[in-house]
Motif scaffolding. Structure first.
Motif, mmCIF file in Angstrom:
data_model
loop_
_atom_site.group_PDB
_atom_site.id
_atom_site.type_symbol
_atom_site.label_atom_id
_atom_site.label_comp_id
_atom_site.label_asym_id
_atom_site.label_seq_id
_atom_site.Cartn_x
_atom_site.Cartn_y
_atom_site.Cartn_z
ATOM 1 N N LYS A 260 46.929 -11.804 -27.186
ATOM 2 C CA LYS A 260 46.461 -13.179 -27.054
ATOM 3 C C LYS A 260 45.432 -13.483 -28.137
ATOM 4 O O LYS A 260 44.840 -12.571 -28.731
ATOM 5 N N ASN A 261 45.198 -14.773 -28.375
ATOM 6 C CA ASN A 261 43.999 -15.185 -29.102
ATOM 7 C C ASN A 261 42.794 -14.801 -28.256
ATOM 8 O O ASN A 261 42.936 -14.453 -27.076
ATOM 9 N N PHE A 262 41.606 -14.886 -28.820
ATOM 10 C CA PHE A 262 40.440 -14.428 -28.050
ATOM 11 C C PHE A 262 39.172 -15.134 -28.502
ATOM 12 O O PHE A 262 39.103 -15.696 -29.597
ATOM 13 N N PHE A 263 38.183 -15.110 -27.611
ATOM 14 C CA PHE A 263 36.882 -15.709 -27.868
ATOM 15 C C PHE A 263 35.874 -14.637 -28.239
ATOM 16 O O PHE A 263 35.607 -13.730 -27.451
ATOM 17 N N CYS A 264 35.307 -14.741 -29.437
ATOM 18 C CA CYS A 264 34.128 -13.954 -29.780
ATOM 19 C C CYS A 264 32.888 -14.827 -29.559
ATOM 20 O O CYS A 264 32.949 -16.049 -29.687
ATOM 21 N N GLN A 265 31.795 -14.208 -29.229
ATOM 22 C CA GLN A 265 30.544 -14.920 -29.000
ATOM 23 C C GLN A 265 29.466 -14.382 -29.929
ATOM 24 O O GLN A 265 29.248 -13.175 -29.996
ATOM 25 N N ARG A 266 28.820 -15.295 -30.652
ATOM 26 C CA ARG A 266 27.687 -14.896 -31.484
ATOM 27 C C ARG A 266 26.463 -14.700 -30.601
ATOM 28 O O ARG A 266 26.165 -15.521 -29.748
ATOM 29 N N ARG A 267 25.755 -13.614 -30.836
ATOM 30 C CA ARG A 267 24.546 -13.302 -30.077
ATOM 31 C C ARG A 267 23.476 -12.767 -31.022
ATOM 32 O O ARG A 267 23.787 -12.223 -32.071
#
Length: 273
Positions: A260-267
């Motif tokens: 699948k496509n996916f969500f990365c999160q900047r932290r």
């Protein structure tokens, strides 16, 4: 061996699960380390929708809008009273009147927000700035400080398994003291935002950072964050990872080997860990 399962043996966690016990023990250790640990750093959580306040280089509304689109996610949209309470400063936001209608730069309608005074907005003023007392209409050609939307949710349009997606996020280069991980969806607003972003994906669903491991569900980016979902205490052996779509606010459990496509999160990175 790590306590990965609670209801029978899960023999098909991924396509490369080993057959014998010794190799299985090594495999489970690798997955456990991959999911729970990052080398030489740990990540500090941050909201999916933050903002940057430019107090140093006042610009016209058009110039501010162009700057924010180039360097961030555009001029800020103020969503509701709860969002208002997080803002500190006085400057342009992404609200403008076009053909007599006030809309946000991202296309959203005005919504229920307060103007600074009862006689606002003025008939001859077509751009809005945010002040602690509320919105104020201004001449768009005036130079003002401004708020840029600094969204921390990144949709990756590559198709990967959950573990591949996790590694991809963590391998992304850090910038301005920010690193990446699969996304944690903590608040209702996080889910609303992620649902809208998921509509842009090339796959029907998008991986998040929700994972079942060692007899518990958790967010890989912050294992202590609460999970506001009714998840199975003992999930089906093939559905140990969390994904969401553009049609629901709920995260669904799926087979980790699906691509699948996916969500990365900047932290924010903390290298003292």
């Amino acid at each position: 061996m790590f306590n990965l399962i609670c209801c029978g043996e899960h023999k098909h966690l991924t396509s490369d699960v080993p057959e014998n016990n010794l190799d299985m023990d090594s495999y489970l250790r690798r997955v456990f380390i991959l999911v729970l640990l990052t080398a030489l750093m740990h990540l500090v959580s941050s909201d999916l929708r933050g903002y940057y306040f430019n107090a140093y280089f006042p610009e016209t509304w058009e110039e501010a809008d162009q700057y924010c689109r180039t360097h961030f996610s555009g001029l800020l949209t103020v969503r509701d009273a709860e969002h208002e309470a997080t803002l500190s400063g006085d400057g342009w936001v992404g609200l403008r009147r076009t053909d007599g209608v006030w809309t946000w730069a991202g296309g959203e309608p005005l919504g229920v927000l307060r103007w600074e005074q009862n006689d606002e907005p003025k008939d001859d003023k077509h751009c809005a700035k945010w002040k602690p007392d509320g919105l104020k209409s201004e001449d768009c050609d005036n130079d003002k400080k401004f708020f840029c939307a600094d969204n921390n949710l990144v949709l990756i349009s590559e198709e990967k398994t959950w573990e591949e997606a996790l590694q991809h996020c963590r391998d992304l280069p850090s910038s301005w003291g920010r690193c990446h991980d699969l996304a944690t969806l903590e608040t209702h607003d996080d889910h609303v935002f992620a649902k809208e972003e998921a509509k842009k994906a090339a796959t029907d669903e998008v991986w998040t950072g929700l994972r079942y491991l060692s007899s518990r569900w958790f967010w890989v980016g912050d294992v202590d964050k609460a999970i506001h979902h009714a998840l199975p205490a003992c999930p089906d052996q093939n559905n140990l990872c969390g994904a969401m779509s553009g049609s629901s606010l709920d995260v669904q459990t799926r087979n980790c080997t699906e691509k699948k496509n996916f969500f990365c999160q900047r932290r924010a990175c903390d290298y003292s860990g």
